[in-house]
Write an enzyme that holds these catalytic residues in place. Structure first.
Site, PDB file in Angstrom:
ATOM      1  N   ASN A 213      21.519   6.114  11.590  1.00 16.61           N
ATOM      2  CA  ASN A 213      20.413   7.072  11.514  1.00 16.61           C
ATOM      3  C   ASN A 213      19.563   6.961  12.775  1.00 16.61           C
ATOM      4  OD1 ASN A 213      18.175   5.109  11.016  1.00 16.61           O
ATOM      5  ND2 ASN A 213      19.373   4.695   9.168  1.00 16.61           N
ATOM      6  N   LYS A 290      41.800   1.536  12.229  1.00 17.72           N
ATOM      7  CA  LYS A 290      41.289   2.805  12.745  1.00 17.72           C
ATOM      8  C   LYS A 290      41.995   3.961  12.026  1.00 17.72           C
ATOM      9  CE  LYS A 290      40.730   5.539  16.817  1.00 17.72           C
ATOM     10  NZ  LYS A 290      41.419   5.998  18.006  1.00 17.72           N
TER      11      LYS A 290
END
Ligand code: CTP
Length: 400
Positions: A213, A290
């Protein structure tokens, strides 16, 4: 700011094994000269380097050597020894003793005291350079620092074993200065411990991607700095930020909400806790590999994170006397924040408007409303450091 003298401050000195143990004698001399009360515990290994008699000659009291000595326990048990001190200093702290402290092993008097104590601890490590640089010692030191233990040194230089590098015990004068510094904190919050969380958390999606954020950590860091400037012992648990660690503060760096939760809980007990961090409400059910493109768009599933503020506010044991939360709201600021204060069980909420165009998240200024049990009090827009100063003044007033 240093105190005028250590008059009457009680230091429990633990001397463990190592060639540097002889320097502990000089440390005792400096402490005693400054009118500190010094009790000493000499480990079995330490006693191979200096004699209990030489240590005793400098201390005000007999030297304690063995947990299982019946006389020691009947005269002054290990709990009593740690209770009777204001500060514990371990010098020299051997690699072995540091490892035991990190692991919570209590198999002699020194380690039992260190596990049982709730007093602040300073350690001054001394060991061979390779032992200091070994991954095990590096990890142990990180664990101890994360618990708020202050680490002094080691110094770099030629070693008794003929090698060169970091590992030498810090000079007695430097350890003495750290003790003075510890007691020398003055100001309205001297002797108080405050935990502050700050910054964002990163929640990994896979080893290369994460959810974050916009929090910069500016407000939380400014609060930590203002608290330290007023003499508080501050543990700052910070998510990933680009800011420098504030001076005079123990900073613990974490990445995820769960790490922040564990670090804040481990830093208890505290007189005050301020939860300024923008903690991610959810974490990703992360992949340990990944995620590759495969022609279809992957779905991310979210799991709720622990609510750190709510957990610590609702603790029946060990709840800080004053718990302060923050509330980031985009609408109905006062109503939402007032409800949040009750829901989360904290004493105060600092509410800020983070809607589009408010420029608060990541910016240098803040505009807040302080919500207490007495109602809502809007504060004028100001720099984050001015807001921090104002909040710290309110804390000082509330504690006095
Ligand atoms: N907080 C926390 N742990 C979380 C979420 C929030 O400690 N997992 C703390 C924040 O540090 C802040 C307060 O809770 O002090 C309120 O954070 P905020 O994001 O405004 O509230 P949320 O609980 O996330 O509620 P909502 O997003 O629904 O408004």
């Amino acid at each position: 700011m240093a105190a005028l003298s250590l008059d009457g401050r009680r230091v429990l000195l633990i001397v463990s094994g190592g060639i540097a143990a002889y320097k502990a004698l000089e440390l005792v001399r400096l402490l005693r000269k400054d009118n500190a009360g010094v009790r000493a515990v000499l480990t079995r290994r330490g006693a191979e380097f200096i004699t209990p008699l030489s240590l005793q000659a400098l201390c005000e009291d007999r030297v304690y050597t063995d947990l299982f000595s019946l006389t020691d326990e009947s005269e002054m048990g290990h709990i009593q020894l740690s209770r009777s001190a204001d500060l514990l200093v371990v010098a020299p702290a051997s690699a072995d003793l540091l490892a035991k402290m990190a692991a919570g092993i209590a198999d002699d008097l020194a380690t039992t005291i260190l596990l049982a104590t709730d007093k602040p601890v300073i350690v001054a490590p001394a060991m061979n350079v390779r032992m200091w640089q070994h991954a095990a010692t590096v990890a142990n030191i990180a664990v101890l620092r994360a618990r708020g233990i202050v680490v002094i040194g080691p110094d770099e230089g030629p070693m008794a074993c003929g090698e060169f590098g970091p590992g030498r015990l810090a000079e007695p004068a430097a350890i003495f200065a750290a003790v003075r510094d510890f007691f020398g904190k003055s100001g309205a919050l001297a002797g108080r411990h405050v935990i502050v969380t700050s910054g964002p958390t990163y929640e990994p999606i896979d080893p290369v991607r994460y959810i974050a954020n916009r929090s910069s950590g500016r407000q939380g860091h400014a609060i930590a700095q203002a608290l330290a400037a007023n003499g508080a012992r501050v543990t700052l648990v910070s998510g990933p930020v680009t800011l420098a660690d504030p001076p005079g503060v123990v900073s613990i760096h974490v990445e995820t909400a769960r790490e922040m939760h564990a670090a804040a809980a481990a830093a208890l007990p505290a007189n005050v806790a301020i939860f300024c961090a923008a903690v991610a409400d959810w974490r990703v059910d992360a992949s340990d590999r990944k995620i590759k493109k495969s022609g279809t768009v992957p779905t991310i599933s979210l799991v709720e994170n622990p609510d750190i503020l709510s957990d610590i506010s609702h603790r029946a044991n060990g709840r800080p006397g004053l718990v302060i939360g923050f509330a980031a709201e985009t609408e109905n600021l006062v109503a939402n924040a007032t409800a949040k204060r009750l829901r989360k069980g904290c004493d105060w909420i600092v509410a800020n408007h983070v809607g589009a165009g408010s420029d608060v998240m990541g910016g240098t200024d803040n505009e807040v409303v302080l919500i207490t049990q007495d109602g809502a009090e809007p504060w004028q827009r100001a720099s984050k450091s001015a807001i921090a100063d104002k909040l710290v003044s309110r804390i000082i007033k509330a504690l006095s």
